[in-house]
Motif scaffolding. Structure first.
Motif, mmCIF file in Angstrom:
data_model
loop_
_atom_site.group_PDB
_atom_site.id
_atom_site.type_symbol
_atom_site.label_atom_id
_atom_site.label_comp_id
_atom_site.label_asym_id
_atom_site.label_seq_id
_atom_site.Cartn_x
_atom_site.Cartn_y
_atom_site.Cartn_z
ATOM 1 N N ASP A 1 0.842 -1.196 0.000
ATOM 2 C CA ASP A 1 0.000 0.000 0.000
ATOM 3 C C ASP A 1 0.877 1.245 0.000
ATOM 4 N N GLY A 2 0.847 1.994 -1.112
ATOM 5 C CA GLY A 2 1.642 3.200 -1.244
ATOM 6 C C GLY A 2 3.018 2.983 -1.832
ATOM 7 N N ASN A 3 3.475 1.758 -1.946
ATOM 8 C CA ASN A 3 4.787 1.471 -2.527
ATOM 9 C C ASN A 3 4.675 1.278 -4.036
ATOM 10 N N LYS A 4 5.736 1.631 -4.738
ATOM 11 C CA LYS A 4 5.755 1.482 -6.183
ATOM 12 C C LYS A 4 6.176 0.084 -6.606
ATOM 13 N N SER A 5 6.952 -0.587 -5.774
ATOM 14 C CA SER A 5 7.471 -1.896 -6.150
ATOM 15 C C SER A 5 7.693 -2.733 -4.902
ATOM 16 N N GLY A 6 7.597 -4.047 -5.076
ATOM 17 C CA GLY A 6 7.865 -4.963 -3.984
ATOM 18 C C GLY A 6 9.252 -5.534 -4.000
ATOM 19 N N LEU A 7 10.124 -5.066 -4.888
ATOM 20 C CA LEU A 7 11.477 -5.586 -4.995
ATOM 21 C C LEU A 7 12.439 -4.711 -4.209
ATOM 22 N N ASP A 8 13.345 -5.349 -3.519
ATOM 23 C CA ASP A 8 14.382 -4.646 -2.773
ATOM 24 C C ASP A 8 15.676 -4.736 -3.569
ATOM 25 N N SER A 9 15.904 -3.752 -4.433
ATOM 26 C CA SER A 9 17.081 -3.779 -5.302
ATOM 27 C C SER A 9 18.336 -3.275 -4.609
ATOM 28 N N GLY A 10 18.200 -2.759 -3.391
ATOM 29 C CA GLY A 10 19.363 -2.240 -2.704
ATOM 30 C C GLY A 10 20.341 -3.313 -2.277
ATOM 31 N N ARG A 11 19.848 -4.539 -2.055
ATOM 32 C CA ARG A 11 20.727 -5.617 -1.601
ATOM 33 C C ARG A 11 21.355 -6.379 -2.765
ATOM 34 N N ALA A 12 21.059 -6.004 -3.984
ATOM 35 C CA ALA A 12 21.582 -6.721 -5.140
ATOM 36 C C ALA A 12 23.079 -6.464 -5.298
ATOM 37 N N VAL A 13 23.782 -7.450 -5.846
ATOM 38 C CA VAL A 13 25.223 -7.326 -6.040
ATOM 39 C C VAL A 13 25.503 -6.380 -7.196
ATOM 40 N N SER A 14 26.668 -5.747 -7.149
ATOM 41 C CA SER A 14 27.019 -4.757 -8.168
ATOM 42 C C SER A 14 27.232 -5.401 -9.529
ATOM 43 N N ALA A 15 27.758 -6.638 -9.559
ATOM 44 C CA ALA A 15 27.985 -7.309 -10.838
ATOM 45 C C ALA A 15 26.665 -7.556 -11.562
ATOM 46 N N GLY A 16 25.608 -7.905 -10.813
ATOM 47 C CA GLY A 16 24.312 -8.111 -11.430
ATOM 48 C C GLY A 16 23.729 -6.830 -11.975
ATOM 49 N N LYS A 17 23.878 -5.732 -11.241
ATOM 50 C CA LYS A 17 23.375 -4.448 -11.734
ATOM 51 C C LYS A 17 24.132 -4.000 -12.981
ATOM 52 N N GLU A 18 25.426 -4.233 -12.997
ATOM 53 C CA GLU A 18 26.213 -3.877 -14.173
ATOM 54 C C GLU A 18 25.797 -4.708 -15.379
ATOM 55 N N MET A 19 25.465 -5.961 -15.153
ATOM 56 C CA MET A 19 24.993 -6.825 -16.234
ATOM 57 C C MET A 19 23.678 -6.314 -16.804
ATOM 58 N N LEU A 20 22.767 -5.892 -15.932
ATOM 59 C CA LEU A 20 21.477 -5.393 -16.403
ATOM 60 C C LEU A 20 21.625 -4.072 -17.144
#
Length: 298
Positions: free
Chosen positions: A116-135
């Motif tokens: 309720d009131g949130n835009k997303s249910g995903l917590d992307s802050g805990r993701a590894v940097s290598a995965g973010k760089e891949m995306l």
């Protein structure tokens, strides 16, 4: 019984599905259909993205879209424009949404209160940097309006279409390949998605992790490990992500050589691991080299 039925004023859409036309006339129908994932009635929106495009409609409710942070129409990630299987594989997200008919509606009702009131249910802050760089490398930066084209004309494929240029569908022959067999459930839950498999395989090959032709090879070789690494640390780091659940067959850790073999039960699980680790794997704050195993000598 309208408990849990969804009412909304505007859909959650990506820029591609919204279209290039800044002036859109959109129809709205409350409780127009059941959600394609949780089967609850929701508000359906229908519009034409632009000239030469087909009419598009929302196929899942906003609660399910927020849980996965996807578009209500194409079910692609809103931030990167990629299938959920590619995003979850790169970031190591757990797939908690149930797929059975009994549990999915109950799960959606519980998540609706939490989101309720949130835009997303995903917590992307805990993701590894290598995965973010891949995306970031795989993300589509510009809208792909070609995806809004009309569907293929089935009568033209049979040779029976008599409309000619007035036919609203495309007069092209269908191509029978893996990409022609897509469904909503696989795209949303990120399982057995042929589009995601193609993207991950292409990216792994570009990073030097092309799958060997020998289908019996189901092991990944890790080298340049930290001197403080143990079998437990390798196992805990490699097990992140629901796509590796119950797929490991055995570990072989060589302390003196600072390397390890990760053996999988199936070839598909090994290919998924290679694609997820294509941009690097960090274990005990050390960047590890990832390679495919070799076939046994006859």
């Amino acid at each position: 019984n309208k408990a849990g039925w969804e009412q909304s004023e505007f859909p959650i859409l990506c820029e591609t599905c919204l279209g290039d036309n800044p002036f859109i006339r959109m129809s709205k129908q409350e409780y127009g259909r059941s959600c394609g994932t949780c089967a609850r009635p929701f508000t359906v929106f229908r519009w034409n993205p632009g000239t030469g495009s087909r009419f598009k409609t929302t196929v899942i409710c906003q609660t399910c879209a927020k849980i996965k942070n996807v578009c209500q129409t194409c079910l692609l990630d809103l931030e990167y424009g990629l299938p959920t299987q590619v995003r979850d594989t790169a970031l190591g997200f757990q797939n908690d949404a149930p797929t059975s008919d009994i549990n999915r509606e109950y799960y959606a009702q519980n998540m609706e209160g939490k989101l309720d009131g949130n835009k997303s249910g995903l917590d992307s802050g805990r993701a590894v940097s290598a995965g973010k760089e891949m995306l970031k490398q795989l993300a589509r930066t510009d809208p792909y309006y070609k995806r809004n084209r009309p569907h293929l004309c089935s009568f033209y494929a049979k040779g029976d279409c008599t409309r000619g240029n007035e036919c609203p569908y495309r007069h092209e022959m269908p191509v029978d390949n893996d990409l022609a067999h897509q469904n909503m459930q696989d795209r949303y839950h990120g399982k057995n998605d042929p589009v995601a498999h193609k993207i991950l395989s292409t990216h792994a090959e570009s990073q030097g992790l092309k799958a060997p032709d020998d289908k019996t090879i189901t092991s990944i070789f890790l080298s340049s490990l930290s001197p403080s690494s143990t079998e437990g640390s390798i196992r805990s780091r490699g097990s992140q992500g629901s796509y590796f659940h119950a797929t490991y067959r055995a570990y072989k850790f060589l302390t003196s050589d600072r390397c390890a073999f990760v053996n999988f039960k199936e070839r598909g699980a090994a290919e998924t691991a290679a694609a997820a680790w294509a941009n690097g794997l960090e274990i005990d704050e050390v960047q590890v080299t990832v390679k495919w195993g070799r076939s046994r000598a006859k």
